[in-house]
Enzyme design. Structure first.
Site, short mmCIF file in Angstrom:
data_model
loop_
_atom_site.label_atom_id
_atom_site.label_comp_id
_atom_site.label_asym_id
_atom_site.label_seq_id
_atom_site.Cartn_x
_atom_site.Cartn_y
_atom_site.Cartn_z
N GLY A 1 0.90 -1.25 -0.03
CA GLY A 1 0.03 0.04 -0.03
C GLY A 1 0.87 1.18 -0.17
O GLY A 1 1.18 1.75 1.06
N LEU A 2 1.16 1.79 -1.28
CA LEU A 2 1.95 3.13 -1.19
C LEU A 2 1.08 4.16 -1.92
O LEU A 2 1.10 5.09 -1.57
CB LEU A 2 3.35 2.94 -2.02
N TRP B 1 -5.36 1.93 -5.59
CA TRP B 1 -4.87 1.18 -6.81
C TRP B 1 -3.79 0.17 -6.26
O TRP B 1 -2.77 -0.02 -6.59
CB TRP B 1 -3.95 1.88 -8.17
N CYS C 1 11.36 -1.63 -3.57
CA CYS C 1 10.62 -2.69 -3.61
C CYS C 1 9.78 -2.43 -5.15
O CYS C 1 9.83 -3.33 -5.84
CB CYS C 1 9.40 -2.80 -2.70
N ARG D 1 9.37 -3.45 -11.14
CA ARG D 1 9.81 -2.81 -12.45
C ARG D 1 10.61 -3.92 -13.39
O ARG D 1 10.39 -4.01 -14.57
CB ARG D 1 10.34 -1.77 -12.59
N GLU E 1 3.90 1.68 -11.66
CA GLU E 1 5.27 1.34 -11.62
C GLU E 1 6.09 2.35 -12.15
O GLU E 1 7.61 2.21 -12.68
CB GLU E 1 6.12 -0.11 -11.80
#
Length: 386
Positions: free
Chosen positions: A132-133, A164, A241, A246, A366
């Site tokens: 959760g960022l 998202w 992370c 990516r 990302e």
């Protein structure tokens, strides 16, 4: 072996163990995901019943070591990501959220107790996790983070919103990134059964419909003091992370490109216009040749970055080169393949329109194309233009 593998076969460049991981992933993707994916896309449903089976063959967190994890190579993981995304980007996203983001955060920054408790469960798929960022107002700038974590006695109290966030509504736990009272970004393990935690799936998607992204609300979510990831401090922690995720996209997007290219080649041999297969026409052959060249270049770049990662030499700038190139070229390839398929290309008889729609999401998450262009520009000039 199809014509694409005949002209360029990745197995010529990987180890037997890496090839074995790839073929296991291909068999799973083609026999388990492929038969249900079109209906799942139509129904806006992630085939969650398949996640434990991904755990059964060991793909979650497969390139990490310790805590029952396989310590496979980064190239092996890339090949697995490619085979999953060759069927659908959404399912590869689930692999990434669980295995690179959620598990990656705990593996990199967690305490020994946290690692021993959660990583074995997550590896087998017994426990699903989220990362959760991103926040509704933040997008590509997580420094605008509004989610807070304040200390009250022996507890942390979290408040805020995230958007998202993959897998959150089916997860057992997640890693939430929040600013502490000093304004420093820290990571916290949040069991989803904690009072005040709510995850709501985002339903109105025209892309990644066979995937699961959610909005999260944190309303005075109280956690024990040891819920914090002790090794996390500052935005560099979640960014590390994100680099893992990516990297998976570098390979994954090439899987989507390969799937589109395969059906375009086959269709060019069987679809007749003006009395001849369209594959006998110069323009169609030129399209196929140009697409294949970009696919091969993308695969060679992915392989190079994988070897750099396994050698401990991969930089964030190099990851940006791979992510930007793979997704941008995959989108171009999918669009050109659609044109070769003609009107039938917009139907579910072929996977191309589904890949085209999904890749638009892959292009955004990302790091957008523009963000990666600026990362590369900063590497080239030494000046930040963000």
């Amino acid at each position: 072996m199809n014509t694409i593998d005949t002209l360029f076969n990745i197995s010529d460049f990987v180890t037997e163990e890496e090839r074995e991981w790839q073929m296991r992933a291909r068999e799973f993707a083609q026999t388990k995901i492929q038969p249900v994916i079109d209906q799942a896309f139509e129904d806006r449903r992630l085939p969650v019943e398949l996640l434990p089976e991904v755990g059964s063959f060991g793909a979650f967190g497969m390139y990490m070591d310790g805590y029952t994890l396989p310590a496979a190579s980064s190239v092996a993981y890339g090949l697995v990501a490619m085979e999953f995304e060759a069927v659908d980007s959404g399912f590869r996203t689930a692999l990434s959220v669980q295995g690179s983001l959620a598990m990656g955060a705990i593996h990199k920054f967690g305490s020994e107790e946290q690692k021993n408790e959660w990583l074995p469960q997550m590896h087998t798929g017994e426990a699903i996790g989220f990362f959760g960022l991103t926040e509704p107002q933040g997008g590509s700038d997580p420094n605008t983070m509004l989610t807070t974590a304040r200390r009250e006695g022996d507890e942390w109290v979290l408040n805020g919103k995230k958007r998202w966030i993959g897998l959150a509504s089916i997860a057992k736990l997640g890693v939430i990134w929040a600013k502490d009272e000093e304004g420093i970004v820290r990571g916290f393990i949040v069991p989803t059964a904690t009072p005040g935690f709510t995850a709501t799936p985002i339903e109105n998607k025209l892309s990644m419909r066979a995937s699961l992204q959610c909005e999260i609300e944190l309303d005075n979510v109280r956690l024990p003091a040891d819920a914090i990831l002790p090794g996390s401090k500052g935005l560099s922690s979640p960014f590390k992370c994100l680099n893992e995720a990516r990297y998976g996209i570098v390979w994954g997007a090439m899987g989507a490109a390969r799937a589109c290219l395969e059906v375009a080649v086959e269709r060019s041999q069987t679809r007749e216009v003006f009395g001849q297969p369209i594959g006998s026409k110069q323009i169609t052959q030129a399209k196929l040749a140009d697409m294949f060249v970009e696919y091969e270049k993308g695969m060679l770049l992915a392989l190079h970055l994988g070897r750099q990662k396994d050698a401990g030499k991969l930089t964030h700038g190099q990851i940006s080169v791979g992510k930007l190139n793979s997704v941008r070229e995959a989108i171009k390839i999918a669009g050109t393949c659609r044109s070769i398929l003609g009107g039938d290309g917009i139907t579910t008889d072929f996977p191309v329109m589904r890949h085209m729609a999904n890749l638009e999401s892959v292009r955004t998450y990302e790091g957008t194309d523009e963000v990666h262009q600026l990362v590369i520009g900063r590497e080239l000039t030494g000046m930040a233009a963000f």
